[in-house]
Design a protein around this motif. Structure first.
Motif, PDB file in Angstrom:
ATOM      1  N   TRP A  22       0.848  -1.191   0.000  1.00 46.24           N
ATOM      2  CA  TRP A  22       0.000   0.000   0.000  1.00 46.24           C
ATOM      3  C   TRP A  22       0.882   1.238   0.000  1.00 46.24           C
ATOM      4  CZ3 TRP A  22      -2.315   2.618   4.818  1.00 46.24           C
ATOM      5  CH2 TRP A  22      -3.171   3.670   4.428  1.00 46.24           C
ATOM      6  N   ASN A  23       0.662   2.122  -0.971  1.00 43.31           N
ATOM      7  CA  ASN A  23       1.523   3.296  -1.041  1.00 43.31           C
ATOM      8  C   ASN A  23       1.177   4.366  -0.017  1.00 43.31           C
ATOM      9  OD1 ASN A  23      -0.726   4.600  -2.099  1.00 43.31           O
ATOM     10  ND2 ASN A  23       0.083   4.748  -4.177  1.00 43.31           N
ATOM     11  N   GLY A  24       0.146   4.133   0.780  1.00 45.74           N
ATOM     12  CA  GLY A  24      -0.173   5.024   1.882  1.00 45.74           C
ATOM     13  C   GLY A  24       0.413   4.578   3.198  1.00 45.74           C
ATOM     14  N   SER A  25       1.182   3.486   3.166  1.00 46.74           N
ATOM     15  CA  SER A  25       1.773   2.955   4.393  1.00 46.74           C
ATOM     16  C   SER A  25       2.718   3.964   5.037  1.00 46.74           C
ATOM     17  CB  SER A  25       2.548   1.666   4.075  1.00 46.74           C
ATOM     18  OG  SER A  25       3.335   1.256   5.164  1.00 46.74           O
ATOM     19  N   SER A  26       2.731   3.986   6.358  1.00 48.09           N
ATOM     20  CA  SER A  26       3.681   4.832   7.089  1.00 48.09           C
ATOM     21  C   SER A  26       5.008   4.121   7.283  1.00 48.09           C
ATOM     22  CB  SER A  26       3.094   5.209   8.461  1.00 48.09           C
ATOM     23  OG  SER A  26       2.859   4.046   9.235  1.00 48.09           O
ATOM     24  N   ASN A  27       5.113   2.889   6.804  1.00 44.42           N
ATOM     25  CA  ASN A  27       6.350   2.117   6.941  1.00 44.42           C
ATOM     26  C   ASN A  27       6.622   1.356   5.643  1.00 44.42           C
ATOM     27  OD1 ASN A  27       8.597   0.837   7.944  1.00 44.42           O
ATOM     28  ND2 ASN A  27       7.583  -0.097   9.703  1.00 44.42           N
ATOM     29  N   ILE A  28       6.723   2.096   4.557  1.00 37.91           N
ATOM     30  CA  ILE A  28       6.912   1.496   3.241  1.00 37.91           C
ATOM     31  C   ILE A  28       8.215   0.707   3.151  1.00 37.91           C
ATOM     32  CG2 ILE A  28       7.467   2.090   0.849  1.00 37.91           C
ATOM     33  CD1 ILE A  28       5.176   3.984   0.809  1.00 37.91           C
ATOM     34  N   ALA A  29       9.272   1.193   3.793  1.00 31.17           N
ATOM     35  CA  ALA A  29      10.558   0.487   3.721  1.00 31.17           C
ATOM     36  C   ALA A  29      10.436  -0.927   4.265  1.00 31.17           C
ATOM     37  CB  ALA A  29      11.620   1.267   4.491  1.00 31.17           C
ATOM     38  N   SER A  30       9.787  -1.092   5.401  1.00 33.94           N
ATOM     39  CA  SER A  30       9.647  -2.423   6.003  1.00 33.94           C
ATOM     40  C   SER A  30       8.681  -3.289   5.213  1.00 33.94           C
ATOM     41  CB  SER A  30       9.172  -2.294   7.456  1.00 33.94           C
ATOM     42  OG  SER A  30      10.140  -1.635   8.238  1.00 33.94           O
ATOM     43  N   ALA A  31       7.596  -2.688   4.713  1.00 36.95           N
ATOM     44  CA  ALA A  31       6.632  -3.441   3.920  1.00 36.95           C
ATOM     45  C   ALA A  31       7.295  -3.981   2.652  1.00 36.95           C
ATOM     46  CB  ALA A  31       5.441  -2.554   3.577  1.00 36.95           C
ATOM     47  N   THR A  32       8.101  -3.141   2.007  1.00 38.97           N
ATOM     48  CA  THR A  32       8.772  -3.568   0.784  1.00 38.97           C
ATOM     49  C   THR A  32       9.839  -4.614   1.084  1.00 38.97           C
ATOM     50  OG1 THR A  32       8.429  -1.325  -0.063  1.00 38.97           O
ATOM     51  CG2 THR A  32       9.926  -2.734  -1.294  1.00 38.97           C
ATOM     52  N   ALA A  33      10.516  -4.461   2.220  1.00 41.71           N
ATOM     53  CA  ALA A  33      11.516  -5.448   2.623  1.00 41.71           C
ATOM     54  C   ALA A  33      10.872  -6.815   2.831  1.00 41.71           C
ATOM     55  CB  ALA A  33      12.222  -4.999   3.898  1.00 41.71           C
ATOM     56  N   LEU A  34       9.688  -6.844   3.426  1.00 39.98           N
ATOM     57  CA  LEU A  34       8.991  -8.113   3.638  1.00 39.98           C
ATOM     58  C   LEU A  34       8.629  -8.759   2.309  1.00 39.98           C
ATOM     59  CD1 LEU A  34       7.573 -10.266   5.323  1.00 39.98           C
ATOM     60  CD2 LEU A  34       5.557  -8.760   5.413  1.00 39.98           C
ATOM     61  N   VAL A  35       8.115  -7.984   1.375  1.00 45.27           N
ATOM     62  CA  VAL A  35       7.739  -8.532   0.072  1.00 45.27           C
ATOM     63  C   VAL A  35       8.970  -9.051  -0.660  1.00 45.27           C
ATOM     64  CG1 VAL A  35       6.763  -7.987  -2.192  1.00 45.27           C
ATOM     65  CG2 VAL A  35       5.665  -7.133  -0.116  1.00 45.27           C
ATOM     66  N   GLU A  36      10.073  -8.316  -0.589  1.00 49.38           N
ATOM     67  CA  GLU A  36      11.313  -8.791  -1.215  1.00 49.38           C
ATOM     68  C   GLU A  36      11.741 -10.126  -0.605  1.00 49.38           C
ATOM     69  OE1 GLU A  36      16.010  -7.570  -1.908  1.00 49.38           O
ATOM     70  OE2 GLU A  36      14.641  -6.152  -0.946  1.00 49.38           O
ATOM     71  N   TYR A  37      11.671 -10.223   0.707  1.00 52.66           N
ATOM     72  CA  TYR A  37      12.041 -11.464   1.387  1.00 52.66           C
ATOM     73  C   TYR A  37      11.162 -12.621   0.923  1.00 52.66           C
ATOM     74  CZ  TYR A  37      12.200 -14.900   5.183  1.00 52.66           C
ATOM     75  OH  TYR A  37      12.289 -16.060   5.913  1.00 52.66           O
ATOM     76  N   LEU A  38       9.856 -12.415   0.896  1.00 54.41           N
ATOM     77  CA  LEU A  38       8.930 -13.487   0.531  1.00 54.41           C
ATOM     78  C   LEU A  38       9.107 -13.934  -0.912  1.00 54.41           C
ATOM     79  CD1 LEU A  38       5.732 -12.116   2.322  1.00 54.41           C
ATOM     80  CD2 LEU A  38       7.100 -14.098   3.013  1.00 54.41           C
ATOM     81  N   ALA A  39       9.500 -13.003  -1.783  1.00 58.74           N
ATOM     82  CA  ALA A  39       9.601 -13.301  -3.211  1.00 58.74           C
ATOM     83  C   ALA A  39      10.973 -13.779  -3.653  1.00 58.74           C
ATOM     84  CB  ALA A  39       9.210 -12.077  -4.027  1.00 58.74           C
ATOM     85  N   THR A  40      12.016 -13.611  -2.796  1.00 58.80           N
ATOM     86  CA  THR A  40      13.373 -13.929  -3.248  1.00 58.80           C
ATOM     87  C   THR A  40      14.151 -14.866  -2.341  1.00 58.80           C
ATOM     88  OG1 THR A  40      14.374 -12.002  -2.151  1.00 58.80           O
ATOM     89  CG2 THR A  40      13.560 -11.677  -4.402  1.00 58.80           C
ATOM     90  N   ASP A  41      13.800 -14.952  -1.064  1.00 61.77           N
ATOM     91  CA  ASP A  41      14.561 -15.794  -0.154  1.00 61.77           C
ATOM     92  C   ASP A  41      14.237 -17.270  -0.402  1.00 61.77           C
ATOM     93  OD1 ASP A  41      16.189 -15.840   2.569  1.00 61.77           O
ATOM     94  OD2 ASP A  41      14.546 -17.296   2.739  1.00 61.77           O
TER      95      ASP A  41
END
Length: 429
Positions: A319-338
């Motif tokens: 969600w681009n309205g998130s107040s914690n976009i860095a952590s949200a994006t980090a989680l998605v990167e982890y789920l998609a690449t680890d």
């Protein structure tokens, strides 16, 4: 399939993770230009997920636990407050309480402006089907694998009993196989199911031939070069023939998919169309017979196998309205690449991905063989995002409603005409 390579991400601490997420441009949280903002990885984020018999709350929490430990982020797993994630996310958006990460659905015309553009992040290019699900070259949803839609599971014992020595590749051969199964006394030569499953199964069978006849057929319909009725009437005619012959009956569309899966495992079904996720059920309850898989038929044997219908497995959006976009994006990167996260998700709900070890699930290996043999992977009619999306909402539900009418005596021409009329009344743009 595009972009199926993978790499293992290293997750050590919040301080170590943050540099991995630095982008070429920075913006404050809430912008939709692909940047994660200036925030560091940490704090708390919420993830809205699909909860099912195999995708349980506990399994989701186990999945994100390594990320939490290594990144310092507290991930709150939330199930739908409505009937589904698709219903819940827009409601939470309207209420101003949207989650940071959304799983299992794709952006729609209404929600796409609320989803972060991830195109500029270097890890995105290596995720499955990224080009297929892009819109005007932009990526705002990423997946972990692909789930083959066009899979026909069959009972090898029943095929042998019916004297079928080779799986059919053409519609003529398919009809002959169904007739042989019926003549051999098979209770359900081909089994469909009720609710959402009817329409999905019908589309799954049609994906290969449809995409041979009209490649990128969604664009042809959107451009008024074809109609939905024209695209699906030949399929409806095949279904009508099977209904008239008694290969599938009205009882099918009154029987839920769980029961039909149990019927297949019990040995009363010859052919069962279903997505690759059915392999999870088969692995948990192996049938007392050998299971085989084959691709849906096409008109000409020389075109077999045709393009295979497939969707993104575990689609994730931020969600681009998130107040914690860095952590949200980090989680998605982890789920998609680890690698460990990918393996864990495949164990929760089976999918295909290049390099993924499927040796522990014989049924996954069968489906992987279909994926490997397919000339290409194509998106189904219910896709709601990307350049191949139909400019209409609610296609899959309406398609299911109308196609079930075939089992109630409506003709292929009537159902096709109603599908076109619905599209003309509902399309946007």
């Amino acid at each position: 399939m595009s972009g199926t390579g993978r790499r293992r991400a290293t997750w050590i601490s919040a301080a170590a993770v943050a540099p991995l997420l630095a982008l070429s441009a920075c913006a404050s949280p809430g912008s939709n230009d692909g940047a994660t903002g200036d925030g560091e990885v940490g704090g708390e984020i919420r993830m809205l997920v699909n909860i099912t018999d195999n995708l349980t709350q506990d399994r989701w929490e186990e999945l994100v636990a390594p990320f939490e430990e290594q990144s310092g982020v507290d991930v709150k797993i939330e199930g739908p407050t409505g009937q589904s994630v698709a219903e819940t996310f827009p409601a939470l958006l309207a209420a101003g309480t949207a989650p940071d990460v959304i799983e299992s659905i794709f952006p729609t015309i209404d929600t796409a402006p609320e989803v972060l553009d991830l195109t500029d992040q270097d890890w995105v290019a290596d995720t499955p089907m990224v080009d297929t699900y892009s819109t005007d070259g932009r990526t705002n949803v990423v997946g972990v694998g692909t789930q083959a839609q066009s899979v026909l599971y069959y009972n090898k014992d029943l095929f042998a009993k019916a004297g079928i020595t080779e799986t059919p590749t053409t519609w003529e051969e398919f009809d002959e196989a169904l007739a042989a199964l019926a003549a051999a006394g098979v209770e359900r030569p081909i089994a469909f199911a009720s609710d959402w499953a009817t329409g999905v199964q019908a589309q799954q069978i049609w994906h290969p031939q449809q995409n041979i006849t009209t490649p990128a057929w969604q664009q042809a319909v959107a451009g008024e070069e074809s109609t939905l009725g024209e695209q699906f009437e030949p399929l409806f005619e095949h279904l009508t023939d099977w209904i008239d012959a008694g290969y599938t009956t009205a009882d099918d569309v009154a029987t839920d998919s769980g029961t039909q899966e149990a019927n297949f495992i019990a040995g009363t079904v010859g052919i069962y169309p279903m997505g690759s996720w059915f392999t999870t059920t088969l692995d948990a309850s192996p049938p007392p017979f050998e299971v085989g898989v084959f691709a849906p038929p096409v008109d000409e044997a020389s075109d077999a196998p045709g393009p295979l219908g497939a969707t993104l497995a575990y689609p994730y959006m931020v969600w681009n309205g998130s107040s914690n976009i860095a952590s949200a994006t980090a989680l998605v990167e982890y789920l998609a690449t680890d690698e460990d996260a990918i393996k864990a998700q495949a164990e929760m709900d089976s999918f295909s991905r290049a390099g993924l070890d499927v040796s522990t699930n014989e049924y996954d290996a069968l489906v992987q063989g279909l994926v490997d043999a397919a000339p290409e992977l194509v998106v189904p009619g219910n896709q709601t995002v990307g350049d191949l999306a139909l400019p209409v909402a609610g296609f899959n539900a309406k398609f299911t409603e109308l196609v079930q009418g075939l089992w109630q005596g409506r003709s292929a021409a009537e159902v096709a005409a109603d599908l076109s009329a619905w599209y003309d009344a509902e399309k946007t743009g």
